[in-house]
Design a protein around this motif. Sequence first.
Motif, mmCIF file in Angstrom:
data_model
loop_
_atom_site.group_PDB
_atom_site.id
_atom_site.type_symbol
_atom_site.label_atom_id
_atom_site.label_comp_id
_atom_site.label_asym_id
_atom_site.label_seq_id
_atom_site.Cartn_x
_atom_site.Cartn_y
_atom_site.Cartn_z
ATOM 1 N N LYS A 8 0.836 -1.195 0.000
ATOM 2 C CA LYS A 8 0.000 0.000 0.000
ATOM 3 C C LYS A 8 0.867 1.239 0.000
ATOM 4 O O LYS A 8 1.824 1.344 0.720
ATOM 5 N N HIS A 9 0.484 2.192 -0.787
ATOM 6 C CA HIS A 9 1.210 3.448 -0.894
ATOM 7 C C HIS A 9 0.525 4.488 -0.025
ATOM 8 O O HIS A 9 -0.674 4.450 0.170
ATOM 9 N N ASP A 10 1.280 5.434 0.477
ATOM 10 C CA ASP A 10 0.725 6.425 1.396
ATOM 11 C C ASP A 10 0.218 7.683 0.699
ATOM 12 O O ASP A 10 -0.103 8.667 1.340
ATOM 13 N N SER A 11 0.131 7.671 -0.613
ATOM 14 C CA SER A 11 -0.355 8.785 -1.426
ATOM 15 C C SER A 11 0.533 10.007 -1.372
ATOM 16 O O SER A 11 0.140 11.078 -1.784
ATOM 17 N N GLY A 12 1.745 9.859 -0.881
ATOM 18 C CA GLY A 12 2.694 10.957 -0.900
ATOM 19 C C GLY A 12 3.417 10.988 -2.219
ATOM 20 O O GLY A 12 3.198 10.166 -3.099
ATOM 21 N N PHE A 13 4.333 11.956 -2.387
ATOM 22 C CA PHE A 13 5.024 12.093 -3.645
ATOM 23 C C PHE A 13 6.460 11.603 -3.576
ATOM 24 O O PHE A 13 7.202 11.736 -4.526
ATOM 25 N N ASP A 14 6.893 11.045 -2.437
ATOM 26 C CA ASP A 14 8.251 10.545 -2.339
ATOM 27 C C ASP A 14 8.434 9.271 -3.140
ATOM 28 O O ASP A 14 9.546 8.854 -3.394
ATOM 29 N N ASP A 15 7.351 8.655 -3.519
ATOM 30 C CA ASP A 15 7.385 7.395 -4.246
ATOM 31 C C ASP A 15 6.515 7.515 -5.497
ATOM 32 O O ASP A 15 5.363 7.116 -5.500
ATOM 33 N N HIS A 24 -3.608 3.498 -10.664
ATOM 34 C CA HIS A 24 -4.090 2.318 -11.386
ATOM 35 C C HIS A 24 -5.189 1.612 -10.599
ATOM 36 O O HIS A 24 -6.199 1.213 -11.167
ATOM 37 N N ARG A 25 -4.974 1.429 -9.323
ATOM 38 C CA ARG A 25 -5.973 0.730 -8.500
ATOM 39 C C ARG A 25 -7.286 1.508 -8.450
ATOM 40 O O ARG A 25 -8.364 0.924 -8.498
ATOM 41 N N ARG A 26 -7.201 2.828 -8.363
ATOM 42 C CA ARG A 26 -8.422 3.636 -8.350
ATOM 43 C C ARG A 26 -9.149 3.532 -9.692
ATOM 44 O O ARG A 26 -10.374 3.411 -9.737
ATOM 45 N N ILE A 27 -8.398 3.589 -10.782
ATOM 46 C CA ILE A 27 -9.008 3.466 -12.110
ATOM 47 C C ILE A 27 -9.729 2.124 -12.227
ATOM 48 O O ILE A 27 -10.882 2.060 -12.656
ATOM 49 N N GLU A 28 -9.062 1.044 -11.835
ATOM 50 C CA GLU A 28 -9.694 -0.278 -11.888
ATOM 51 C C GLU A 28 -10.955 -0.322 -11.029
ATOM 52 O O GLU A 28 -11.973 -0.877 -11.432
ATOM 53 N N SER A 29 -10.897 0.268 -9.859
ATOM 54 C CA SER A 29 -12.047 0.282 -8.955
ATOM 55 C C SER A 29 -13.218 1.054 -9.557
ATOM 56 O O SER A 29 -14.362 0.585 -9.548
ATOM 57 N N LEU A 58 -16.638 9.116 -13.051
ATOM 58 C CA LEU A 58 -16.341 9.925 -14.240
ATOM 59 C C LEU A 58 -15.487 11.140 -13.877
ATOM 60 O O LEU A 58 -14.589 11.515 -14.630
ATOM 61 N N GLN A 59 -15.752 11.742 -12.733
ATOM 62 C CA GLN A 59 -14.939 12.880 -12.284
ATOM 63 C C GLN A 59 -13.501 12.447 -12.042
ATOM 64 O O GLN A 59 -12.566 13.152 -12.390
ATOM 65 N N TYR A 60 -13.304 11.258 -11.463
ATOM 66 C CA TYR A 60 -11.944 10.781 -11.243
ATOM 67 C C TYR A 60 -11.209 10.617 -12.575
ATOM 68 O O TYR A 60 -10.056 10.995 -12.706
ATOM 69 N N PHE A 61 -11.903 10.061 -13.579
ATOM 70 C CA PHE A 61 -11.262 9.891 -14.879
ATOM 71 C C PHE A 61 -10.886 11.242 -15.482
ATOM 72 O O PHE A 61 -9.843 11.371 -16.108
ATOM 73 N N ARG A 62 -11.746 12.232 -15.308
ATOM 74 C CA ARG A 62 -11.448 13.563 -15.858
ATOM 75 C C ARG A 62 -10.238 14.187 -15.188
ATOM 76 O O ARG A 62 -9.418 14.809 -15.837
ATOM 77 N N THR A 63 -10.113 14.042 -13.884
ATOM 78 C CA THR A 63 -9.034 14.720 -13.158
ATOM 79 C C THR A 63 -7.853 13.790 -12.898
ATOM 80 O O THR A 63 -6.757 14.033 -13.374
ATOM 81 N N GLY A 64 -8.081 12.726 -12.155
ATOM 82 C CA GLY A 64 -7.001 11.809 -11.789
ATOM 83 C C GLY A 64 -6.382 11.121 -12.979
ATOM 84 O O GLY A 64 -5.156 11.008 -13.084
ATOM 85 N N GLY A 65 -7.202 10.675 -13.912
ATOM 86 C CA GLY A 65 -6.681 10.006 -15.094
ATOM 87 C C GLY A 65 -5.851 10.941 -15.965
ATOM 88 O O GLY A 65 -4.799 10.563 -16.480
#
Length: 176
Positions: A8-15, A24-29, A58-65
């Motif tokens: 699991k990743h901590d959603s930080g930017f160090d990695d 990827h996991r969010r897109i699949e979900s 759909l909002q996630y795909f617009r922004t996160g994707g």
Amino acid sequence: MAIQIGGKHDSGFDDPIGMLKDCHRRIESFLGILCVVIDRAQGRKLTDEEREAVNTALQYFRTGGQRHTADEEESLFPRLRKSDAKSFKEIDRLENDHHESNDLHGSVERLYSTWIESGALGAEDTRRLHAETGRLRKLYADHIQVEETVVFARAIEVLDSHAIAAIGTEFRFRRK
């Protein structure tokens, strides 16, 4: 700086590799949610809960994707191209996937918007929505497999920790 290969990743930017895997996991979900809604609500008006789930996906795909694509195409892919000629074919394929997924997403979003606004979809639009969401899901699954098993592994092999840290810094500054 440690690069996470799994877990699991901590959603930080160090990695940055872990962050891209989280995306990827969010897109699949979210694609899974869209498929469930299609199967469950076929032929009827969406419930408020379903409409909210669809709008969130759909909002996630617009922004996160879009951010995910920009992060890869502006930071990770150019660095890999400079340092690893073996990655060219895979990177070209992934960039093509990004463009195809954007086109499919636009079509899926228009069909869902029609469904939400009108309360129902005709048989042909329902069939098309089901087919295009399935194609999008398959495209992402194949894309993720290549990215995580080939490209990310090559990035960890060929880029030193300073280059990977710089990618994470670019992600962080672009998001502000």
